[in-house]
Design a protein around this motif. Structure first.
Motif, PDB file in Angstrom:
ATOM      1  N   ALA A 142       0.996 -16.562  -8.070  1.00 51.25           N
ATOM      2  CA  ALA A 142       1.059 -15.375  -7.216  1.00 51.25           C
ATOM      3  C   ALA A 142       0.461 -15.624  -5.838  1.00 51.25           C
ATOM      4  O   ALA A 142       0.946 -15.093  -4.843  1.00 51.25           O
ATOM      5  CB  ALA A 142       0.354 -14.196  -7.886  1.00 51.25           C
ATOM      6  N   ARG A 190       2.998 -17.290  -3.789  1.00 45.49           N
ATOM      7  CA  ARG A 190       4.043 -16.336  -3.475  1.00 45.49           C
ATOM      8  C   ARG A 190       3.637 -15.463  -2.298  1.00 45.49           C
ATOM      9  O   ARG A 190       4.421 -15.181  -1.401  1.00 45.49           O
ATOM     10  CB  ARG A 190       4.329 -15.463  -4.703  1.00 45.49           C
ATOM     11  CG  ARG A 190       5.407 -14.409  -4.489  1.00 45.49           C
ATOM     12  CD  ARG A 190       5.318 -13.314  -5.527  1.00 45.49           C
ATOM     13  NE  ARG A 190       4.139 -12.497  -5.309  1.00 45.49           N
ATOM     14  CZ  ARG A 190       3.477 -11.872  -6.273  1.00 45.49           C
ATOM     15  NH1 ARG A 190       3.856 -11.990  -7.525  1.00 45.49           N
ATOM     16  NH2 ARG A 190       2.423 -11.141  -5.990  1.00 45.49           N
ATOM     17  N   GLU A 191       2.377 -15.026  -2.297  1.00 47.63           N
ATOM     18  CA  GLU A 191       1.907 -14.185  -1.201  1.00 47.63           C
ATOM     19  C   GLU A 191       1.955 -14.930   0.132  1.00 47.63           C
ATOM     20  O   GLU A 191       2.287 -14.369   1.165  1.00 47.63           O
ATOM     21  CB  GLU A 191       0.476 -13.696  -1.469  1.00 47.63           C
ATOM     22  CG  GLU A 191       0.385 -12.653  -2.556  1.00 47.63           C
ATOM     23  CD  GLU A 191       1.208 -11.413  -2.247  1.00 47.63           C
ATOM     24  OE1 GLU A 191       1.087 -10.883  -1.137  1.00 47.63           O
ATOM     25  OE2 GLU A 191       1.986 -10.995  -3.121  1.00 47.63           O
ATOM     26  N   PRO A 243       4.300  -2.893 -11.302  1.00 49.39           N
ATOM     27  CA  PRO A 243       3.943  -3.568 -10.056  1.00 49.39           C
ATOM     28  C   PRO A 243       4.083  -5.090 -10.100  1.00 49.39           C
ATOM     29  O   PRO A 243       4.590  -5.696  -9.153  1.00 49.39           O
ATOM     30  CB  PRO A 243       2.483  -3.165  -9.811  1.00 49.39           C
ATOM     31  CG  PRO A 243       2.038  -2.439 -11.012  1.00 49.39           C
ATOM     32  CD  PRO A 243       3.205  -2.038 -11.794  1.00 49.39           C
ATOM     33  N   MET A 244       3.681  -5.722 -11.190  1.00 49.50           N
ATOM     34  CA  MET A 244       3.753  -7.188 -11.221  1.00 49.50           C
ATOM     35  C   MET A 244       5.182  -7.676 -11.047  1.00 49.50           C
ATOM     36  O   MET A 244       5.480  -8.539 -10.238  1.00 49.50           O
ATOM     37  CB  MET A 244       3.174  -7.720 -12.536  1.00 49.50           C
ATOM     38  CG  MET A 244       1.674  -7.609 -12.618  1.00 49.50           C
ATOM     39  SD  MET A 244       0.876  -8.639 -11.357  1.00 49.50           S
ATOM     40  CE  MET A 244       0.323  -7.415 -10.223  1.00 49.50           C
ATOM     41  N   TYR A 264       7.622  -1.562   1.178  1.00 51.16           N
ATOM     42  CA  TYR A 264       7.625  -1.097  -0.203  1.00 51.16           C
ATOM     43  C   TYR A 264       6.636  -1.924  -1.010  1.00 51.16           C
ATOM     44  O   TYR A 264       5.831  -1.405  -1.784  1.00 51.16           O
ATOM     45  CB  TYR A 264       9.033  -1.221  -0.779  1.00 51.16           C
ATOM     46  CG  TYR A 264       9.124  -0.995  -2.261  1.00 51.16           C
ATOM     47  CD1 TYR A 264       9.219  -2.058  -3.150  1.00 51.16           C
ATOM     48  CD2 TYR A 264       9.123   0.299  -2.766  1.00 51.16           C
ATOM     49  CE1 TYR A 264       9.299  -1.845  -4.509  1.00 51.16           C
ATOM     50  CE2 TYR A 264       9.212   0.520  -4.127  1.00 51.16           C
ATOM     51  CZ  TYR A 264       9.311  -0.557  -4.995  1.00 51.16           C
ATOM     52  OH  TYR A 264       9.386  -0.343  -6.337  1.00 51.16           O
ATOM     53  N   LYS A 265       6.691  -3.222  -0.829  1.00 50.87           N
ATOM     54  CA  LYS A 265       5.758  -4.115  -1.530  1.00 50.87           C
ATOM     55  C   LYS A 265       4.312  -3.779  -1.156  1.00 50.87           C
ATOM     56  O   LYS A 265       3.436  -3.746  -2.016  1.00 50.87           O
ATOM     57  CB  LYS A 265       6.061  -5.562  -1.161  1.00 50.87           C
ATOM     58  CG  LYS A 265       4.956  -6.528  -1.586  1.00 50.87           C
ATOM     59  CD  LYS A 265       4.997  -7.783  -0.728  1.00 50.87           C
ATOM     60  CE  LYS A 265       3.825  -8.688  -1.007  1.00 50.87           C
ATOM     61  NZ  LYS A 265       2.552  -8.214  -0.489  1.00 50.87           N
ATOM     62  N   ASN A 266       4.079  -3.487   0.118  1.00 54.92           N
ATOM     63  CA  ASN A 266       2.721  -3.194   0.565  1.00 54.92           C
ATOM     64  C   ASN A 266       2.273  -1.788   0.213  1.00 54.92           C
ATOM     65  O   ASN A 266       1.115  -1.447   0.379  1.00 54.92           O
ATOM     66  CB  ASN A 266       2.600  -3.377   2.074  1.00 54.92           C
ATOM     67  CG  ASN A 266       2.591  -4.849   2.453  1.00 54.92           C
ATOM     68  OD1 ASN A 266       2.240  -5.695   1.648  1.00 54.92           O
ATOM     69  ND2 ASN A 266       2.993  -5.146   3.670  1.00 54.92           N
ATOM     70  N   TYR A 321       6.613   1.746  -8.649  1.00 58.89           N
ATOM     71  CA  TYR A 321       7.097   0.432  -9.040  1.00 58.89           C
ATOM     72  C   TYR A 321       7.697   0.435 -10.434  1.00 58.89           C
ATOM     73  O   TYR A 321       8.222  -0.577 -10.890  1.00 58.89           O
ATOM     74  CB  TYR A 321       5.961  -0.598  -8.961  1.00 58.89           C
ATOM     75  CG  TYR A 321       5.373  -0.684  -7.573  1.00 58.89           C
ATOM     76  CD1 TYR A 321       4.134  -0.137  -7.278  1.00 58.89           C
ATOM     77  CD2 TYR A 321       6.089  -1.286  -6.543  1.00 58.89           C
ATOM     78  CE1 TYR A 321       3.612  -0.199  -6.004  1.00 58.89           C
ATOM     79  CE2 TYR A 321       5.568  -1.346  -5.264  1.00 58.89           C
ATOM     80  CZ  TYR A 321       4.332  -0.797  -5.006  1.00 58.89           C
ATOM     81  OH  TYR A 321       3.814  -0.850  -3.737  1.00 58.89           O
ATOM     82  N   LEU A 369       6.597  -7.037  -7.531  1.00 56.45           N
ATOM     83  CA  LEU A 369       6.168  -7.984  -6.507  1.00 56.45           C
ATOM     84  C   LEU A 369       7.044  -9.225  -6.518  1.00 56.45           C
ATOM     85  O   LEU A 369       7.403  -9.754  -5.475  1.00 56.45           O
ATOM     86  CB  LEU A 369       4.702  -8.365  -6.725  1.00 56.45           C
ATOM     87  CG  LEU A 369       3.684  -7.269  -6.411  1.00 56.45           C
ATOM     88  CD1 LEU A 369       2.287  -7.696  -6.823  1.00 56.45           C
ATOM     89  CD2 LEU A 369       3.707  -6.921  -4.946  1.00 56.45           C
TER      90      LEU A 369
END
Lengths: 286, 403, 321
Positions: C28, C31-32, C153-154, C228-230, C147, C157
């Motif tokens: 993750a 990914r970020e 949420p996971m 949306y992600k944020n 989400y 993302l």
């Protein structure tokens, strides 16, 4: 009614500082067709210059404007040689980007030195109270200083030889060179004067409001608006346009929420640009 | 002979090391606005965290179920910027492996951090954040330490009612999550109490020139001004109000006047009131942690300046988390969360209890605000006095203020 | 045929790398980091259409991203539309708005246009900050269960990450496609000499407005996805002037006018910025370094890194476009 008048006068006073700020931009643009994107950073440096000098020497800030003017001249010459000299004459994009890169560097160094927390120049002149309304002394002094500097510049450009040389180069660089005027010298000096004007306006703003290294950006935007409205290379016109802009702000604020003002200003700016693609008083040759 | 000596040395070494190995570390992540417009208030909050950690680690850390935990902070500068908050909270969770989070300072930044902590299912104690909307978005692991925004101006309006029920009020406030969440309910409450709102306008965050607004306030003939936002704009507004000689009988600003730095305003500082989450003069019957007096003393000894309510909130966040970990017997998120849900305790900071009602999990329902005012003490020095509620006051309310 | 060009396959390889790298081991943190690079590449390649191909500097490019974010988030939170539909609608709506604006401001030349784009950015920022349905200065917040339609949420993302990688790849392919099309030729003609192009029959204002509008489409979708992600959006982060300017630096650094150049510049700059973000002493120096780099590029190497590569190895021009 008194409130509206007071607001208009407040707007007029702030507008004179806008105008002073724009004069530097207008001069540089007019003389060498370079849009100086370090303008905002230089205004911010003027703010910090005043802050540092004032805290070091504790003299009347308005007296400190003189050394700041000289500093601005020197700094301007330095910036010119660093980023503008090699790109004068190339496409405008290049000078936009080169001055912008210097802007980034100055902001970066400024943030490292002074962070983005607000600073203040703690100096207050007694104000003028009329009825319920008071006009702060600092505002009155800033307006006076702006007008004096503008008039001094006008005198310089129209009644001295170096000034005429500058105007000649602005008109037609090749012809001026044929007449024996060193255009490089002229460009260097005009750029220096442009930056000096930016710094002085920043110095005046520092006596009015709290500031950070990022505060110059707002004034840079207003300078663009004012310069485009006034037409390039006409410093006194820039002062007048700045005052008008401030007056517009002051006239509108009693009637609408203050947060709408930027929208109106920039909306107006875009509309004016569209209607007058070369500025209201723009020159036929860009 | 040598072998024996070696064995003794080895035994002593193991004896020294093994207990140390049994000591664990809890990482708490949070951002601080070291730079940017929120830096004054955020630093005060950070000092609260730091004092708590230093005192706790000095006595061996948190002791739960036979283990002791040292506290380690993973903290970064968010520059008062919400995008950085999101990046940094993500980093603290994924890379620094933070076990728990504290919020940044301010309602807006906390709301953005909450998105991240909820996405990853981590517990966050929020302090320096009074806005309620964040807790109504369906969270599982948020816990608010501050009394909610809707209560902020209630004491001021009550105090005003007792002195001058016919005053004309002007609301001048920052157009940001926190101040809007304070002022909207306050306007309704004022109207309920029979007051007339003479003027109301929100200014953009980062405004530095209030002269236009001030002229409007003067024209509206308001005699009371309520509003502000945080330190930067609040202090500038107060300065400029004073510079324009506005004839106001009461000025109540949010947050800013609570900071010890407020005295820098000189004469412009006097008479101004602030709704406060905690003042040194308030004395509660403490069930857990140090007394208010001890907290203030330790804070002044370490930082040479009295604590503001942001510092108190920071320290209290640490205390409440500490207690929850002790009750849960460890750092398991589910168990600590259950312990926090069951919290109803009085510390030097006041009563802390979190709502577990559906739709508002974590909202603070135990804590209340007081009203403080800057006045000159007998020696002429400016000090903050608690002036409302009358049952807890340390000095009388000055109305109208003389400047 | 675009499939014959090596750059096309280069883009696909890049997309594969982005998709596969963090997925192995569910990394993750990586990914970020990569999502920020992917967004930067998206913004920069679309900016290139205007700066590199047409020769017009857009200082307000970020306004498409921000508006896309607002439209997308509004549709998801207030109208409860699906993310996919909201993002697509955001793209279409914002490019239509851009077309309208474009027809107005693209009558301007050179620096005046550049200034007008600043004006547009500031005006839109001021408008949104006053616009009640979009939360004024406070903005829009997603509720934490938004989400769920994407599986929590996971999962959300990861899904948004893949979607953004997709948008990034489309941006690069679009860049390549335009470059090899007749439309692109028209743009290049405008860049070289607008008056001559007009004389030769290119409707310059129309072409410019169309490319301005096209350059808005994918950034708007990226905005909808990212915000949306944020989980939230407000005017200060939607319309960050600095991001617009950094986009220009990235483009110049990598090599404006080329397809891969923007991607290269974006990747390098974004890595630099990420590194400096968390280094306590150096976090302000990324501006100084970026400024210095830009200055050097402008003064001495206006073709950027790719331009320098072309000089070293002229054969690379056909392979890496």
């Amino acid at each position: 009614m008194g409130g509206i008048l007071a607001s208009m006068i407040d707007g007029l006073m702030v507008g004179s500082v806008y105008g002073l700020a724009a004069m530097g931009l207008s001069l540089i643009w007019g003389v060498m067709d370079v849009i100086n994107l370090t303008h905002g950073a230089m205004i911010a440096l003027g703010m910090f210059g005043m802050y540092l000098l004032f805290n070091a020497v504790a003299m009347n800030p308005y007296v400190l404007l003189l050394p700041l003017l000289a500093l601005g001249l020197g700094l301007g010459i330095l910036v010119y040689w660093m980023s503008v000299h090699l790109v004068v004459g190339r496409s405008q994009l290049m000078s936009l980007l080169s001055t912008f890169s210097v802007n980034m560097m100055v902001i970066g160094i400024g943030t490292a030195l002074w962070s983005t927390s607000p600073y203040n120049v703690n100096f207050s002149l007694p104000g003028l109270t009329v009825g319920d309304y008071t006009f702060t002394g600092n505002h009155i002094a800033a307006t006076t200083a702006a007008v004096i500097v503008a008039l001094a510049l006008e005198m310089f450009l129209y009644h001295t030889r170096p000034g005429k040389a500058i105007r000649a180069v602005a008109d037609n660089r090749e012809a001026a060179e044929l007449m024996g005027i060193s255009s490089t010298m002229v460009l260097t000096v005009s750029f220096g004067i442009g930056i000096a004007l930016a710094m002085v306006s920043g110095a005046l703003v520092s006596t009015l409001f709290p500031f950070t290294i990022l505060s110059g950006a707002g004034y840079q935007l207003k300078s663009f608006v004012v310069t485009v409205l006034a037409g390039l290379g006409k410093p006194l016109g820039a002062l007048v346009a700045g005052i008008l802009l401030g007056l517009l702000e002051g006239t509108l604020t009693p009637f609408i929420a203050v947060s709408w003002i930027p929208l109106i200003e920039f909306g107006l700016f875009v509309v004016v640009l569209i209607l007058f693609p070369r500025g209201i008083f723009g020159r036929a040759t860009a | 002979m040598i072998r024996l000596k070696l064995a003794v040395v080895l035994a002593l070494f193991l004896f020294a090391v093994v207990p140390a190995l049994a000591q664990q570390v809890i990482t708490i992540g949070f951002t601080v606005s070291k730079t940017g417009a929120l830096n004054v208030d955020s630093l005060e909050q950070y000092r609260g965290f730091e004092l708590w950690r230093d005192q706790l680690n000095a006595t061996g850390g948190i002791k739960a179920a036979g283990k002791s935990y040292q506290i380690k902070f993973a903290s970064y500068d968010d520059e008062s910027n919400s995008k950085r908050v999101q990046q940094l909270y993500t980093r603290m969770i994924l890379e620094d492996k933070a076990d728990f989070l504290f919020s940044p300072y301010s309602s807006s930044l906390t709301a953005t951090a909450a998105v991240v902590t909820e996405q990853y299912g981590k517990i966050m104690l929020t302090t320096g954040a009074a806005e309620e909307k964040t807790y109504k978005l369906g969270n599982h692991y948020l816990y608010q330490m501050f009394a909610p925004a809707t209560q902020y101006l209630t004491p001021a309006i009550d105090a005003l009612k007792s002195k001058d029920p016919s005053a004309a009020i002007a609301f001048v406030y920052e157009d940001a999550a926190f101040s809007v969440a304070v002022v909207n309910p306050a306007k309704a409450y004022a109207q309920q109490q029979g007051f007339n709102t003479a003027f109301s306008e929100a200014y953009a965050p980062n405004t530095t020139d209030f002269s236009a607004l001030i002229d409007k306030v003067i024209s509206s003939k308001a005699s009371v001004l309520l509003g502000g936002g945080h330190y930067a704009d609040g202090s500038t507004l107060a300065r400029q109000l004073y510079g324009h000689k506005v004839q106001l009988k009461m000025v109540t600003l949010l947050v800013a006047p609570d900071s010890p730095q407020w005295v820098e305003l000189g004469d412009a500082a006097l008479g101004v009131m602030v709704p406060s989450q905690w003042e040194p003069q308030t004395a509660f019957k403490v069930q857990y942690g140090p007394s208010g007096v001890d907290f203030s003393k330790a804070y002044i000894a370490k930082y040479n300046t009295p604590p503001s309510y942001e510092s108190a909130g920071g320290y209290a966040s640490g205390l409440i988390l500490q207690r929850a970990i002790e009750q849960a017997g460890g750092i398991d998120t589910g168990k600590v969360s259950a312990a926090l849900n069951n919290t109803d305790i009085v510390t030097f900071y006041g009563r802390t209890k979190f709502s577990i009602a559906a739709g508002e999990h974590g909202l603070q329902v135990g804590h209340s605000l007081v009203l403080a005012q800057w006045q000159k003490d007998k020696t002429g020095k400016p000090v903050k006095q608690v002036v409302w509620p009358l049952t807890g006051k340390s000095a009388d309310l000055q109305y109208p203020i003389k400047r | 045929m675009i499939l014959k060009r090596p750059s096309f396959w280069l883009i696909l390889v890049l997309a594969a790398v982005f998709a596969i790298l963090p997925t192995r081991g569910q990394n993750a943190a990586l990914r970020e980091d990569l999502i920020l690079v992917a967004v930067a590449i998206t913004l920069v390649s679309n900016l290139n259409l205007l700066i590199g191909y047409t020769g017009y500097v857009n200082f307000g490019h970020i306004v498409f991203y921000g508006l896309g974010g607002y439209v997308g988030l509004y549709l998801v939170t207030e109208r409860h539309w699906s993310l996919y539909l909201s993002a697509l609608t955001a793209g279409v709506l914002v490019s239509l708005i851009a077309l309208l604006f474009g027809l107005g401001i693209l009558r301007l030349r050179g620096a005046y246009f550049a200034l007008a784009t600043v004006g547009v950015l500031v005006a839109v920022n001021a408008f949104v900050a006053n616009f009640d349905p979009w939360g004024r200065s406070t903005g829009i917040y997603v509720s934490f269960d938004a989400y769920e339609p994407l599986g929590g949420p996971m999962k959300a993302l990861w899904t948004t990450y893949y979607l953004i990688v997709g948008v990034m790849s489309l941006s690069l392919i679009l860049s390549l496609f335009i470059k090899t099309s007749k439309f692109g030729l028209g743009l290049f003609a405008i860049r070289e000499d607008e008056d001559a192009a007009i004389v030769l029959g290119v409707n310059a204002t129309m072409y410019k407005a169309i490319v301005y509008s096209i350059s808005a489409f994918l950034p708007a979708i990226a905005g909808a996805l990212m915000f949306y992600k944020n989980g939230m959006i407000d005017p200060s982060i939607a319309f960050e002037y600095m991001l617009s300017l950094e986009g220009i630096v990235m483009l110049m650094l990598g090599g404006q006018g080329t397809v891969i150049g923007g991607a290269l510049g974006a990747a390098l700059y974004e890595r630099l910025r990420s590194y400096l973000l968390t280094s306590p002493k150096l976090s302000n120096f990324h501006l100084v370094i970026a400024g210095g780099l830009l200055l050097v590029v402008v003064l001495f190497a206006s073709g950027g890194l790719i331009g320098w590569l072309y000089q070293l190895w002229p054969g690379s021009k056909d392979v890496i476009e």
